[in-house]
Design a protein around this motif. Structure first.
Motif, short mmCIF file in Angstrom:
data_model
loop_
_atom_site.label_atom_id
_atom_site.label_comp_id
_atom_site.label_asym_id
_atom_site.label_seq_id
_atom_site.Cartn_x
_atom_site.Cartn_y
_atom_site.Cartn_z
N ASN A 172 0.38 6.00 -8.44
CA ASN A 172 -0.51 7.09 -8.86
C ASN A 172 0.24 8.11 -9.72
N GLN A 195 1.54 2.91 -3.37
CA GLN A 195 0.43 3.45 -4.13
C GLN A 195 0.71 4.85 -4.65
N GLU A 205 4.99 -8.27 -9.81
CA GLU A 205 3.80 -9.11 -9.59
C GLU A 205 4.19 -10.58 -9.45
N GLU A 231 0.82 -1.21 0.00
CA GLU A 231 0.00 0.00 0.00
C GLU A 231 0.86 1.26 0.00
N LYS A 262 -0.63 -7.81 -6.65
CA LYS A 262 -1.57 -7.46 -7.70
C LYS A 262 -1.54 -5.95 -7.91
N GLY A 301 -3.11 -4.02 -10.01
CA GLY A 301 -4.43 -3.41 -10.14
C GLY A 301 -4.87 -3.34 -11.59
N GLU A 302 -6.16 -3.55 -11.81
CA GLU A 302 -6.72 -3.55 -13.16
C GLU A 302 -6.58 -2.19 -13.83
N ASN A 303 -6.82 -1.11 -13.06
CA ASN A 303 -6.77 0.23 -13.65
C ASN A 303 -5.38 0.60 -14.13
#
Length: 353
Positions: A184, A180, A209, A177, A215, A217-219
């Motif tokens: 971003n 992140q 990964e 986390e 993971k 992230g999909e986005n």
């Protein structure tokens, strides 16, 4: 005149020798790191230059107190083996010296943009732990260019590959986390990355990964795929191979992005090296993307260069054609001629493939 050592002076020599004192210092550091959390003052003992053997001189480090983090599985009383103990020792010393080596000079803010980018790149390269890369990004994120952001991912992937402690730390969810903010910033400036930085970022994120079971992230992958489609005509052979490998490792099978990878591969297939050919065709088979034109063209290019392929390249290429049920009698016949004399180079998995 050369000084002769007598039995009485040998002990004095070792008592004042700097390497001997370093060993003591490292051992004390490891013992203290085995505690959950301790604050203590650090002193460095260095020899004097006036004597060839040195007289002890106590010097303070740039800071007076230091927070010692928990060392995890590498406690002294847990019967750790030699290799983990050496790795824990190396990380203990790197934690102590990192802040001094990576300190930013006051006049750095007055440099030109090019020099500033180079300075940030050097700081990233000097980071020997993942947490230092993350902290450096959080501190200097306003100065980081797309190249710096891509280099951050390269450095993190390198450290995770080399360092078991970083690898285990990044498998913890709370540490993931903390990444992140870097993710971003990467996504927000993705349109400025360019082909090389896009390929590098995709490759390193896929590696993270795989190694850290993280993971992304999909986005994130959707943004990367959109940018790959947008600038697909600008990729070089190596960049295409890295992107194909990354998408396969991340199990991204979007037909839109793979059709662009297909066209980009056909555009510069003659520039591919042997490993890039093998990685690309392996990636297509891994995500079950079949293009008769692409496989026929790869066979045409690979046949006269099959002697340049190493054992893994040969195994991956043959596996890809067999997996996709692509009939290629010429390729298999050529492999049957090339592989037997080099059978000693193949490991068990490559022989099975």
């Amino acid at each position: 005149m050369r000084r002769k050592h007598t039995n009485g002076r040998v002990s004095d020599y070792w008592a004042s020798n700097l390497s001997y004192l370093k060993c003591i210092f490292f051992f004390v550091t490891i013992v203290l790191r085995s505690c959950d959390s301790l604050n203590f003052s650090l002193l460095w003992i260095a020899p004097s230059r006036s004597s060839p053997f040195g007289t002890g001189k106590v010097r303070s480090l740039p800071f007076t107190t230091y927070q010692i983090p928990h060392i995890g599985d590498y406690r002294i009383n847990s019967g750790c083996r030699v290799k983990p103990f050496r790795e824990a020792t190396r990380n203990a010393v790197s934690d102590i010296t990192h802040d001094r080596r990576n300190s930013v000079k006051p006049q750095a803010s007055k440099r030109r943009e090019g020099n500033r980018c180079e300075s940030v790149g050097k700081l990233i390269n000097n980071c020997n732990r993942v947490k230092y890369v993350v902290s450096l990004h959080a501190r200097d994120r306003a100065k980081m260019t797309p190249t710096n952001l891509s280099f951050c991912w390269s450095q993190i992937a390198k450290l995770v590959t080399m360092n078991n402690i970083d690898r285990n730390d990044l498998r913890i969810k709370r540490n993931q986390e903390r990444m992140q903010l870097l993710l971003n910033d990467t996504i927000s400036s993705i349109e400025k990355f360019g082909p090389r930085n896009i390929a590098t970022t995709c490759h390193k994120l896929a590696k993270l990964e795989k190694i850290c079971r993280w993971k992304i992230g999909e986005n994130v992958w959707r943004c990367l795929e959109s940018e790959i489609i947008r600038i697909s005509e600008s990729f070089s052979a190596r960049e295409i191979a890295n992107i194909a490998w990354a998408l396969a490792k991340a199990k991204r099978s979007s037909p839109a992005v793979w059709s662009q990878v297909d066209l980009a591969t056909l555009r510069c297939i003659n520039e591919f090296k042997s490993q890039e050919i093998a990685n690309t065709v392996w990636a297509c088979a891994t995500v079950d993307y079949y293009s008769p034109e692409l496989f026929d063209k790869i066979e045409e290019v690979a046949l006269p260069r099959l002697c340049e392929f190493n054992s893994q390249d040969i195994a991956n290429t043959v596996w890809a054609y067999a997996t996709m049920n692509q009939s290629s009698s010429q390729l298999f016949e050529k492999v049957a001629m090339v592989a037997p004399p080099r059978l000693h180079e193949f490991n068990s998995q490559e022989i099975a493939n």
